[in-house]
Scaffold this motif. Structure first.
Motif, PDB file in Angstrom:
ATOM      1  N   SER A  24       0.832  -1.200   0.000  1.00 47.07           N
ATOM      2  CA  SER A  24       0.000   0.000   0.000  1.00 47.07           C
ATOM      3  C   SER A  24       0.864   1.247   0.000  1.00 47.07           C
ATOM      4  CB  SER A  24      -0.892   0.046   1.250  1.00 47.07           C
ATOM      5  OG  SER A  24      -1.668  -1.115   1.349  1.00 47.07           O
ATOM      6  N   PHE A  25       0.339   2.276  -0.614  1.00 43.60           N
ATOM      7  CA  PHE A  25       0.954   3.582  -0.487  1.00 43.60           C
ATOM      8  C   PHE A  25       0.094   4.383   0.484  1.00 43.60           C
ATOM      9  CE2 PHE A  25       0.764   8.070  -1.637  1.00 43.60           C
ATOM     10  CZ  PHE A  25       2.072   8.433  -1.381  1.00 43.60           C
ATOM     11  N   THR A  69      -8.612  -3.188   3.448  1.00 38.37           N
ATOM     12  CA  THR A  69      -9.704  -2.323   3.887  1.00 38.37           C
ATOM     13  C   THR A  69      -9.553  -1.987   5.376  1.00 38.37           C
ATOM     14  OG1 THR A  69     -11.154  -3.336   2.259  1.00 38.37           O
ATOM     15  CG2 THR A  69     -12.223  -2.112   4.029  1.00 38.37           C
ATOM     16  N   VAL A  70      -9.206  -2.990   6.160  1.00 33.32           N
ATOM     17  CA  VAL A  70      -8.983  -2.755   7.594  1.00 33.32           C
ATOM     18  C   VAL A  70      -7.811  -1.796   7.784  1.00 33.32           C
ATOM     19  CG1 VAL A  70      -8.271  -3.823   9.782  1.00 33.32           C
ATOM     20  CG2 VAL A  70      -9.949  -4.974   8.337  1.00 33.32           C
ATOM     21  N   LEU A  71      -6.775  -1.995   6.978  1.00 37.99           N
ATOM     22  CA  LEU A  71      -5.608  -1.128   7.076  1.00 37.99           C
ATOM     23  C   LEU A  71      -5.994   0.341   6.874  1.00 37.99           C
ATOM     24  CD1 LEU A  71      -2.585  -1.016   7.496  1.00 37.99           C
ATOM     25  CD2 LEU A  71      -2.278  -1.427   5.050  1.00 37.99           C
ATOM     26  N   THR A  72      -6.862   0.577   5.912  1.00 40.97           N
ATOM     27  CA  THR A  72      -7.317   1.949   5.674  1.00 40.97           C
ATOM     28  C   THR A  72      -8.011   2.518   6.904  1.00 40.97           C
ATOM     29  OG1 THR A  72      -7.612   1.510   3.328  1.00 40.97           O
ATOM     30  CG2 THR A  72      -8.791   3.401   4.214  1.00 40.97           C
ATOM     31  N   GLU A  73      -8.844   1.722   7.523  1.00 36.22           N
ATOM     32  CA  GLU A  73      -9.553   2.208   8.714  1.00 36.22           C
ATOM     33  C   GLU A  73      -8.572   2.487   9.852  1.00 36.22           C
ATOM     34  OE1 GLU A  73     -12.758   3.119   8.616  1.00 36.22           O
ATOM     35  OE2 GLU A  73     -12.516   2.572   6.507  1.00 36.22           O
ATOM     36  N   TYR A 105      -5.544   3.346   9.573  1.00 33.04           N
ATOM     37  CA  TYR A 105      -4.794   4.544   9.185  1.00 33.04           C
ATOM     38  C   TYR A 105      -5.486   5.827   9.639  1.00 33.04           C
ATOM     39  CZ  TYR A 105      -2.890   8.120   6.076  1.00 33.04           C
ATOM     40  OH  TYR A 105      -2.349   9.257   5.575  1.00 33.04           O
ATOM     41  N   HIS A 106      -6.799   5.816   9.638  1.00 34.99           N
ATOM     42  CA  HIS A 106      -7.545   7.012  10.032  1.00 34.99           C
ATOM     43  C   HIS A 106      -7.671   7.174  11.542  1.00 34.99           C
ATOM     44  CE1 HIS A 106      -8.486   8.356   6.080  1.00 34.99           C
ATOM     45  NE2 HIS A 106      -8.925   7.153   5.740  1.00 34.99           N
ATOM     46  N   THR A 107      -7.074   6.278  12.280  1.00 34.52           N
ATOM     47  CA  THR A 107      -7.103   6.413  13.736  1.00 34.52           C
ATOM     48  C   THR A 107      -5.673   6.576  14.245  1.00 34.52           C
ATOM     49  OG1 THR A 107      -6.784   4.081  14.290  1.00 34.52           O
ATOM     50  CG2 THR A 107      -9.025   4.774  13.753  1.00 34.52           C
ATOM     51  N   GLN A 108      -5.525   6.617  15.553  1.00 35.93           N
ATOM     52  CA  GLN A 108      -4.187   6.781  16.134  1.00 35.93           C
ATOM     53  C   GLN A 108      -3.507   5.442  16.403  1.00 35.93           C
ATOM     54  OE1 GLN A 108      -6.917   8.509  17.186  1.00 35.93           O
ATOM     55  NE2 GLN A 108      -6.244  10.352  16.130  1.00 35.93           N
ATOM     56  N   LEU A 109      -4.146   4.350  16.023  1.00 35.07           N
ATOM     57  CA  LEU A 109      -3.532   3.044  16.258  1.00 35.07           C
ATOM     58  C   LEU A 109      -2.277   2.880  15.414  1.00 35.07           C
ATOM     59  CD1 LEU A 109      -6.706   0.758  16.204  1.00 35.07           C
ATOM     60  CD2 LEU A 109      -5.391   1.463  18.215  1.00 35.07           C
ATOM     61  N   ASP A 110      -1.317   2.144  15.951  1.00 37.35           N
ATOM     62  CA  ASP A 110      -0.137   1.821  15.176  1.00 37.35           C
ATOM     63  C   ASP A 110      -0.353   0.456  14.518  1.00 37.35           C
ATOM     64  OD1 ASP A 110       2.378   0.777  14.367  1.00 37.35           O
ATOM     65  OD2 ASP A 110       3.341   2.296  15.608  1.00 37.35           O
ATOM     66  N   PRO A 111      -0.392   0.415  13.197  1.00 39.19           N
ATOM     67  CA  PRO A 111      -0.746  -0.845  12.533  1.00 39.19           C
ATOM     68  C   PRO A 111       0.295  -1.946  12.712  1.00 39.19           C
ATOM     69  CG  PRO A 111      -0.091   0.802  10.923  1.00 39.19           C
ATOM     70  CD  PRO A 111      -0.191   1.512  12.241  1.00 39.19           C
ATOM     71  N   LYS A 157       3.930  -9.585   9.565  1.00 40.83           N
ATOM     72  CA  LYS A 157       3.663  -8.738   8.420  1.00 40.83           C
ATOM     73  C   LYS A 157       3.870  -7.323   8.911  1.00 40.83           C
ATOM     74  CE  LYS A 157       0.533  -9.623   4.628  1.00 40.83           C
ATOM     75  NZ  LYS A 157      -0.765 -10.121   4.249  1.00 40.83           N
ATOM     76  N   ARG A 158       4.162  -6.442   8.043  1.00 38.98           N
ATOM     77  CA  ARG A 158       4.445  -5.091   8.459  1.00 38.98           C
ATOM     78  C   ARG A 158       3.277  -4.509   9.244  1.00 38.98           C
ATOM     79  NH1 ARG A 158       5.937  -0.746   4.983  1.00 38.98           N
ATOM     80  NH2 ARG A 158       6.241   1.055   6.311  1.00 38.98           N
ATOM     81  N   PHE A 159       2.069  -4.733   8.759  1.00 36.44           N
ATOM     82  CA  PHE A 159       0.915  -4.135   9.419  1.00 36.44           C
ATOM     83  C   PHE A 159       0.051  -5.227  10.044  1.00 36.44           C
ATOM     84  CE2 PHE A 159       1.784  -1.145   5.817  1.00 36.44           C
ATOM     85  CZ  PHE A 159       2.464  -0.234   6.602  1.00 36.44           C
ATOM     86  N   SER A 160       0.644  -5.893  11.017  1.00 32.53           N
ATOM     87  CA  SER A 160      -0.011  -7.097  11.531  1.00 32.53           C
ATOM     88  C   SER A 160      -1.254  -6.810  12.373  1.00 32.53           C
ATOM     89  CB  SER A 160       0.992  -7.927  12.323  1.00 32.53           C
ATOM     90  OG  SER A 160       1.759  -7.084  13.145  1.00 32.53           O
ATOM     91  N   LEU A 161      -1.424  -5.583  12.837  1.00 30.05           N
ATOM     92  CA  LEU A 161      -2.666  -5.293  13.554  1.00 30.05           C
ATOM     93  C   LEU A 161      -3.853  -5.449  12.599  1.00 30.05           C
ATOM     94  CD1 LEU A 161      -4.040  -4.366  16.184  1.00 30.05           C
ATOM     95  CD2 LEU A 161      -3.885  -2.024  15.324  1.00 30.05           C
TER      96      LEU A 161
END
Ligand code: SF4
Lengths: 326, 166
Positions: free
Chosen positions: A74-75, A200-204, A206-212, A223-227
């Motif tokens: 993803s970019f 799709t989850v990653l996008t959501e 991204y819009h919060t303060q969570l660290d993916p 994986k890089r964005f394992s959350l």
């Protein structure tokens, strides 16, 4: 609601003056950039930094998939809403063993709940449903590590997937679940759907303060964005599987929609279009939220899951994962 | 204090009176892009309400605009007078802040939609109130957990609505 754009044909994304266009050999279509939240790119698409910079001004995320429809990456434009406080506390929940297991358990619990929910209506799957219930009820109180939890989840999932043969069309018989590369059409559908949910989850997130990258059920190194993998567990059975059942049982997707040359292990372009369309409809479908007293889309429920996690981390409200009540 | 801090403190004062939980969340940078029409309306309102006046405008956030007017007043433009006390205290804070720098000004709150304006003067009582507010902000934002959500009328139009109640 912010929109999601899926590009399945080949072409070029181009910025001209203050408009973004998608151009193919035969047509040129402008993109309503202010109302787009993310773009999933399946086709072979060219774009340059001029377009990329423009896209990132609007905080739009691009998800790329390779020729076979596998998620490539993803970019994500520079994030605006960062909270050091939230990230530090999220990390604390990872480092504390008990706290980590609690969250990991929550994700699995919700996933299992949604798997059982999918089977509940199907007479043919009753025996499997009972088997899942036994496995889960016997195992869930004796978990003392993440790997035990993973093991239990794996056993439940195996029973779940093997039940598919009872109610899906014969062409889609599955020996067992295979991830990469999928070896038959049903595995191909599951993999394709799961990667769409992941992004799709990653996008959501991204819009919060969570660290993916700080996750609980999956190892952060996986994986890089394992959350995103963690949260996807909840929505894979709830969203992806129900889309698959619908498409197959209504014969909207048949073997025709797979690449014959590649042994039916990959959807062809038409197949992907049908799948994406149905998934999009599902994600936009709304359900009344009882506390909010508002209609919330499935995609909105993903965002709410992120909010609940933040509330958990800041000590506001203990996390309780989604269990679809409708 | 830098302009950035000035602006954040101003919002915090406002939130202190609107909702303490909102204040806490904001102070931890837990904010959400508010795509609601209200923000847009606020922007449009500001752009079209006073096109001619010569003002040095300072954008506070998407909701709040502080204008230092050339005739020496600090002006706030507000969408509605519902949050009156919060709005007044916010302007009082700016006046207080400017006074520390040796600049004494008047404050004006415009409610263009209601065609009303409010002229404010920093009295010693208000000065006291501002000081109290600042120390209360300090107290609330240093709490480890946020104040619990309590349902109020403004929740429905608050950017945190889904966060608090979902
Ligand atoms: S939704 Fe209500 S409780 Fe939550 S921050 Fe906004 S005003 Fe406060």
């Amino acid at each position: 609601m912010q929109k999601t754009l899926y590009i399945t044909s080949n072409g070029r994304l181009r910025r001209k003056d203050n408009t973004l266009y998608f151009e193919t050999e035969t047509e040129k279509r402008s993109i309503d950039i202010e109302n787009i939240e993310q773009i999933h790119i399946f086709g072979e698409v060219d774009l340059n930094t001029k377009a990329l910079n423009y896209i990132s001004q609007y905080g739009i995320i691009l998800h790329f998939y390779n020729y076979y429809g596998f998620y490539a990456g993803s970019f994500m434009p520079r994030k605006k809403n960062v909270s050091g406080d939230v990230v530090v506390r999220q990390a604390l929940h990872y480092l504390d063993r008990e706290k980590r297991i609690f969250l990991a358990y929550c994700f699995v619990e919700s996933a299992v709940y949604h798997m059982m929910r999918n089977l509940r209506e199907r007479k043919e799957a009753e025996a499997f449903l009972n088997a899942i219930e036994d496995e889960w009820e016997n195992g869930r109180f004796n978990i003392s590590s993440i790997s035990e939890l993973m093991g239990l989840e794996g056993r439940v999932r195996n029973i779940y997937y093997s039940s598919f043969n009872q109610f899906l069309p014969e062409d889609f018989y599955m020996e067992k679940r295979e991830k990469r590369p999928p070896t038959n059409p049903i595995n191909a559908l599951i993999s394709f759907g799961n990667s769409l949910i992941y992004s799709t989850v990653l996008t959501e997130i991204y819009h919060t303060q969570l660290d993916p990258s700080i996750s609980f059920l999956h190892e952060p190194s996986e994986k890089r964005f394992s959350l995103s993998l963690d949260i996807s567990e909840i929505f894979k059975p709830l969203v992806v599987d129900s889309v698959i059942f619908k498409l197959l049982n209504n014969r909207q997707i048949t073997l025709e929609h797979f690449d014959e040359d590649l042994n039916y292990c990959y959807l062809n372009q038409e197949g992907r279009r049908i799948f994406i369309n149905e998934l999009r409809n599902k994600l936009e479908t709304t359900v009344r939220h009882r506390q909010l007293n508002r209609n919330v889309s499935y995609k909105g429920y993903i965002r709410l899951e992120c909010y609940k996690l933040i509330k958990h981390f800041i000590g506001d409200q203990v996390y309780s994962p989604l269990k679809a009540w409708w | 204090m830098e302009l950035q801090d000035l602006k954040f403190q101003g919002i915090k004062i406002n939130y202190l009176y609107v909702c303490k939980r909102k204040l806490w969340l904001f102070s931890k940078n837990i904010t959400f892009e508010n795509q609601s029409d209200k923000v847009l309306l606020g922007k449009v309102l500001h752009e079209y309400s006073y096109p001619k006046e010569d003002a040095k405008e300072v954008l506070i956030d998407n909701l709040i605009m502080i204008d230092i007017l050339s005739d020496g007043a600090v002006r706030e433009v507000k969408y509605s007078s519902r949050m009156k006390e919060a709005d007044i205290m916010q302007v009082m804070y700016y006046l207080y802040y400017l006074k520390q720098k040796g600049i004494e000004k008047q404050g004006i709150i415009n409610y263009p939609k209601e065609r009303r304006k409010e002229i404010l003067e920093l009295t010693p009582e208000y000065e006291q109130k501002v000081k109290q507010a600042l120390s209360e902000i300090e107290k609330i934002t240093s709490q480890v957990t946020p104040p619990p959500a309590t349902k109020q009328k403004i929740c429905k139009s608050c950017a945190y609505f889904e966060f608090c109640w979902g």
